[in-house]
Design a protein around this motif. Sequence first.
Motif, PDB file in Angstrom:
ATOM      1  N   ALA A 106       0.817  -0.860  -0.091  1.00 16.74           N
ATOM      2  CA  ALA A 106      -0.090  -0.042   0.025  1.00 16.74           C
ATOM      3  C   ALA A 106       0.790   1.266  -0.085  1.00 16.74           C
ATOM      4  CB  ALA A 106      -0.815  -0.107   1.110  1.00 16.74           C
ATOM      5  N   ALA A 107       1.945   1.293  -0.686  1.00 20.22           N
ATOM      6  CA  ALA A 107       2.891   2.296  -0.851  1.00 20.22           C
ATOM      7  C   ALA A 107       2.494   3.259  -2.017  1.00 20.22           C
ATOM      8  CB  ALA A 107       4.146   1.649  -0.813  1.00 20.22           C
ATOM      9  N   GLY A 108       1.298   3.882  -1.790  1.00 21.53           N
ATOM     10  CA  GLY A 108       1.135   4.982  -2.891  1.00 21.53           C
ATOM     11  C   GLY A 108       0.113   4.681  -3.982  1.00 21.53           C
ATOM     12  N   ARG A 109      -0.422   5.688  -4.755  1.00 22.42           N
ATOM     13  CA  ARG A 109      -1.359   5.373  -5.804  1.00 22.42           C
ATOM     14  C   ARG A 109      -1.106   6.251  -6.870  1.00 22.42           C
ATOM     15  NH1 ARG A 109      -5.943   2.473  -3.997  1.00 22.42           N
ATOM     16  NH2 ARG A 109      -7.111   3.466  -5.726  1.00 22.42           N
ATOM     17  N   MET A 110      -1.637   5.635  -8.284  1.00 23.15           N
ATOM     18  CA  MET A 110      -1.283   6.329  -9.559  1.00 23.15           C
ATOM     19  C   MET A 110      -2.642   6.909  -9.914  1.00 23.15           C
ATOM     20  SD  MET A 110       2.086   5.659 -10.283  1.00 23.15           S
ATOM     21  CE  MET A 110       1.962   5.720 -12.119  1.00 23.15           C
ATOM     22  N   GLY A 111      -2.418   8.198 -10.567  1.00 22.07           N
ATOM     23  CA  GLY A 111      -3.610   8.766 -11.263  1.00 22.07           C
ATOM     24  C   GLY A 111      -3.917   7.901 -12.381  1.00 22.07           C
ATOM     25  N   ALA A 112      -5.303   7.453 -12.725  1.00 29.18           N
ATOM     26  CA  ALA A 112      -5.911   6.700 -13.644  1.00 29.18           C
ATOM     27  C   ALA A 112      -6.121   7.127 -15.135  1.00 29.18           C
ATOM     28  CB  ALA A 112      -6.944   6.061 -13.032  1.00 29.18           C
ATOM     29  N   THR A 113      -4.821   7.917 -15.312  1.00 32.35           N
ATOM     30  CA  THR A 113      -4.957   8.802 -16.645  1.00 32.35           C
ATOM     31  C   THR A 113      -4.172   7.851 -17.601  1.00 32.35           C
ATOM     32  OG1 THR A 113      -2.816   9.875 -16.007  1.00 32.35           O
ATOM     33  CG2 THR A 113      -5.036  10.952 -15.357  1.00 32.35           C
ATOM     34  N   ASP A 114      -3.705   6.840 -17.546  1.00 29.08           N
ATOM     35  CA  ASP A 114      -2.803   6.277 -18.621  1.00 29.08           C
ATOM     36  C   ASP A 114      -3.584   6.011 -19.765  1.00 29.08           C
ATOM     37  OD1 ASP A 114      -4.207   4.478 -16.823  1.00 29.08           O
ATOM     38  OD2 ASP A 114      -2.712   3.017 -17.612  1.00 29.08           O
ATOM     39  N   THR A 115      -4.897   5.747 -19.706  1.00 27.75           N
ATOM     40  CA  THR A 115      -5.923   5.390 -21.044  1.00 27.75           C
ATOM     41  C   THR A 115      -6.581   6.400 -21.540  1.00 27.75           C
ATOM     42  OG1 THR A 115      -7.764   4.609 -19.566  1.00 27.75           O
ATOM     43  CG2 THR A 115      -6.178   2.991 -20.156  1.00 27.75           C
ATOM     44  N   LEU A 116      -6.268   7.984 -20.918  1.00 30.17           N
ATOM     45  CA  LEU A 116      -7.027   8.870 -21.793  1.00 30.17           C
ATOM     46  C   LEU A 116      -6.514   9.429 -22.849  1.00 30.17           C
ATOM     47  CD1 LEU A 116      -7.834  10.622 -18.224  1.00 30.17           C
ATOM     48  CD2 LEU A 116      -9.497   9.219 -19.575  1.00 30.17           C
ATOM     49  N   ASN A 117      -5.544   8.991 -23.149  1.00 27.24           N
ATOM     50  CA  ASN A 117      -4.717   9.677 -24.518  1.00 27.24           C
ATOM     51  C   ASN A 117      -4.672  11.376 -24.168  1.00 27.24           C
ATOM     52  OD1 ASN A 117      -3.724  10.023 -26.849  1.00 27.24           O
ATOM     53  ND2 ASN A 117      -5.363  10.112 -28.123  1.00 27.24           N
ATOM     54  N   LEU A 118      -4.020  11.696 -23.134  1.00 26.79           N
ATOM     55  CA  LEU A 118      -3.938  12.815 -22.926  1.00 26.79           C
ATOM     56  C   LEU A 118      -3.336  13.617 -23.899  1.00 26.79           C
ATOM     57  CD1 LEU A 118      -3.105  12.616 -18.950  1.00 26.79           C
ATOM     58  CD2 LEU A 118      -5.289  13.226 -19.788  1.00 26.79           C
TER      59      LEU A 118
END
Length: 474
Positions: free
Chosen positions: A267-279
């Motif tokens: 449980a050492a951190g979380r990632m923004g769920a942006t990798d599939t958004l084609n930013l």
Amino acid sequence: MVQFDLVVVGSGPAGRRAAIQAAKLGKKVLVIEQGKRVGGVSVHTGTIPSKTLRETALNLTGWRERGFYGRAYRVKQEISAEDLRRRLLITLDHEVEVLEHQFARNRVQHMRGKASFVDPTTLQVIKDDGESLQITGTSILLAVGTKPFRPSYMPFDGKTVIDSDELLDIQELPRSLAVIGAGVIGIEYATIFSALDTAVTLIDPKSTMLDFIDHEIVEDFTYQLRDRNMKLHLGQKAEKVEKQADGKVHITLDSGRVVIVEMVLFAAGRMGATDTLNLEAAGLTADNRGRLSVNPETFQTSVPNIYAAGDVVGFPSLASTSMEQGRIAARVAVGAIAKEPPKFFPYGIYAVPEISTCGLTEEEVKQRGIPYECGIARFRETSRGHIMGLESGLLKLIFSLKTRRLLGVHIVGEGATELVHIGQAVLNLKGTVEYFVENTFNYPTLAEAYKIAGLDASNRMGDVEEKTVTAVSV
């Protein structure tokens, strides 16, 4: 091609509050959610599940009654993972029903599918059946939340080495558990399993934990964890995690120590769920943890018509603050006036025991050079505390010596996340120590601790009539 005034990607706290706010302003709103049901991480894997798990564990173990009946007391002798999951499913169903009803009565449209940018105003949505369509929005709000950080060196298998999402699907409660990561999520789950009488070891490379919380509160919290035999390996990094043939997991620390457990929760951190958004197609770039930068007052990204709110923009990553961020972002996005929220908001950590805080910590007061005094009340000093069998619990108030105004409220113990709102109100209304001294609190209640702490501080500060108190800012 379908046009909306506001398209919201994600239906968690920020997304749903934003959608409903825009709809109440008469705007045409669409919410896109890739999960099977609306609610986002908060409802399905984060806030609601962890708090439901905590409440179930405390009820079934009889934790709150052990002050009277001893540490061996249990309401249910054999507690299974299914016992915990049963209540969780009931709670989640209720949350989803409430949210769907809110969308329906506010005429918020919602769609299930995966969204990605085509350009700054257009999203491509792939539905579960493979159908693809394009949606355009005058404004777009990204409220996609986060997902667990899963480093490649960790041998995740969904059974013995898991992340916080997978924890909700375990088939058996482990006899021993190592939690890697002493952040809020790690501490919450570590203490919940400790309450279930699992032998818990907490590991983190930092020598301290919860640095944003008042240190005196953390010290009291840490004492309680050690008192119930939780092992704290702080300042030690987990260099190697190996699954063994006997089903156990060996964790080798950089100190050379080896921790042997049945299950490991990373449980050492979380990632923004942006990798599939084609930013890139929208002209946006996320940081190395997938988070987006925004204007903290409007939640507008570097692209004028695109906004972001909630956990995806980083600290404080609370459901409560995410809701406010979503509401403000929606109002700005549709051209309505958005008032700045009060300066101080409460932070709740649903560990066992709870921690909640609002305002300045003692360390921050010192850094600012503000002359101050503290008032302390222990829950065992209250009649309600005796009735409840509480052996621990601490409320701390910090006041300015110059203005006598409340600067911070910090609580560890039973009901902390509820009690903090009294201090929050006084803090944002710029109240002084006299509020706590002169007002009457229900008796017997834990809230009476505010009066005890106020009297403690007032006695140390001296009678207000002996001083000339000027209404100047802190």
